[in-house]
Design a protein around this motif. Sequence first.
Motif, PDB file in Angstrom:
ATOM      1  N   ALA A   2       6.069   4.309   7.556  1.00 19.41           N
ATOM      2  CA  ALA A   2       5.467   3.347   6.713  1.00 19.41           C
ATOM      3  C   ALA A   2       4.055   3.726   6.116  1.00 19.41           C
ATOM      4  N   SER A   3       3.539   4.235   6.795  1.00 10.60           N
ATOM      5  CA  SER A   3       1.992   4.769   6.196  1.00 10.60           C
ATOM      6  C   SER A   3       2.229   5.865   4.866  1.00 10.60           C
ATOM      7  N   ASN A   4       3.335   6.353   5.034  1.00  5.60           N
ATOM      8  CA  ASN A   4       3.293   7.395   3.970  1.00  5.60           C
ATOM      9  C   ASN A   4       4.219   7.258   2.712  1.00  5.60           C
ATOM     10  N   LEU A   5       4.893   5.734   3.008  1.00 10.10           N
ATOM     11  CA  LEU A   5       5.545   5.124   1.695  1.00 10.10           C
ATOM     12  C   LEU A   5       4.739   4.663   0.654  1.00 10.10           C
ATOM     13  N   VAL A   6       4.992   4.650  -0.557  1.00  8.59           N
ATOM     14  CA  VAL A   6       4.262   3.805  -1.372  1.00  8.59           C
ATOM     15  C   VAL A   6       5.045   2.793  -1.765  1.00  8.59           C
ATOM     16  N   LYS A   7       4.281   1.489  -1.567  1.00  8.84           N
ATOM     17  CA  LYS A   7       5.004   0.289  -2.146  1.00  8.84           C
ATOM     18  C   LYS A   7       4.518  -0.449  -3.272  1.00  8.84           C
ATOM     19  N   ILE A   8       5.679  -0.540  -4.444  1.00  2.43           N
ATOM     20  CA  ILE A   8       5.262  -0.930  -5.422  1.00  2.43           C
ATOM     21  C   ILE A   8       6.235  -2.013  -5.820  1.00  2.43           C
ATOM     22  N   ASP A   9       5.737  -2.884  -6.992  1.00  2.00           N
ATOM     23  CA  ASP A   9       6.812  -3.965  -7.472  1.00  2.00           C
ATOM     24  C   ASP A   9       7.500  -3.434  -8.707  1.00  2.00           C
ATOM     25  N   VAL A  10       8.341  -4.275  -9.161  1.00  2.00           N
ATOM     26  CA  VAL A  10       9.124  -3.865 -10.406  1.00  2.00           C
ATOM     27  C   VAL A  10       8.398  -3.626 -11.529  1.00  2.00           C
ATOM     28  N   GLU A  11       7.363  -3.627 -11.737  1.00  2.04           N
ATOM     29  CA  GLU A  11       6.577  -3.341 -12.715  1.00  2.04           C
ATOM     30  C   GLU A  11       5.900  -1.868 -12.408  1.00  2.04           C
ATOM     31  N   ILE A  40       1.357  -1.678  -4.339  1.00  2.00           N
ATOM     32  CA  ILE A  40       0.985  -3.031  -3.769  1.00  2.00           C
ATOM     33  C   ILE A  40       0.162  -2.657  -2.514  1.00  2.00           C
ATOM     34  N   GLY A  41      -1.062  -2.997  -2.300  1.00  3.42           N
ATOM     35  CA  GLY A  41      -1.680  -2.486  -1.108  1.00  3.42           C
ATOM     36  C   GLY A  41      -2.421  -1.451  -1.457  1.00  3.42           C
ATOM     37  N   SER A  42      -2.697  -0.189  -0.513  1.00  7.85           N
ATOM     38  CA  SER A  42      -3.485   0.629  -0.812  1.00  7.85           C
ATOM     39  C   SER A  42      -2.516   2.069  -0.558  1.00  7.85           C
ATOM     40  N   THR A  43      -2.847   3.025  -1.073  1.00  8.59           N
ATOM     41  CA  THR A  43      -2.082   4.359  -0.820  1.00  8.59           C
ATOM     42  C   THR A  43      -3.034   5.523  -1.285  1.00  8.59           C
ATOM     43  N   ARG A  44      -2.766   6.508  -0.683  1.00 11.80           N
ATOM     44  CA  ARG A  44      -3.386   7.949  -1.258  1.00 11.80           C
ATOM     45  C   ARG A  44      -2.187   8.581  -1.854  1.00 11.80           C
TER      46      ARG A  44
END
Length: 169
Positions: A5-14, A18-22
């Motif tokens: 879960a920590s290396n997945l990038v969560k994004i919306d349909v645009e 969402i949240g933070s990620t490197r």
Amino acid sequence: AEVTASNLVKIDVEGRIIGSTRYPVNPAGFVVHSAIHANVPEAKCIMHTHTTAGLAVACKKDGLAFNNFYSAILKGDVAYHPFEGITVHPEEMTRLLQNMGDKRHVILRNHGLLTWGSTIPEAFVRMWTLNRACEIQLASGSIAGEDIQLSAEVCERASQDAFHNKKDM
């Protein structure tokens, strides 16, 4: 073990993170996946691969041959989308959806394979089956001899027996 879960990038349909990620958002992956997620409510998981066998079949004018155990069960549920270059242009979304129609298996011409499902296991099984059909086609095409053709009736029965109701797997 490598995907967490920590290396997945969560994004919306645009495409907004969402949240933070490197990690950055892959624009090519975003266009294909967001087109389907935004327009096909049942599509909870989308898988896209560039396997050797999948690409080999995607490069063939006639596409997938429905002449083996795995391809027979996919008969009637495979769509094709022509290659338009790297999939980073939002205007391709509409054409992808039109070409996909109601099919859950898509051969992206000269590009690779795509499947979707209502669950992760469903999308995986569909991808595994489509890729396996491509592997068999690639292997059978490499040896001498004429392919044995399967009738439409056999393919239809195989499809029904394998996926029962394809839309609610």
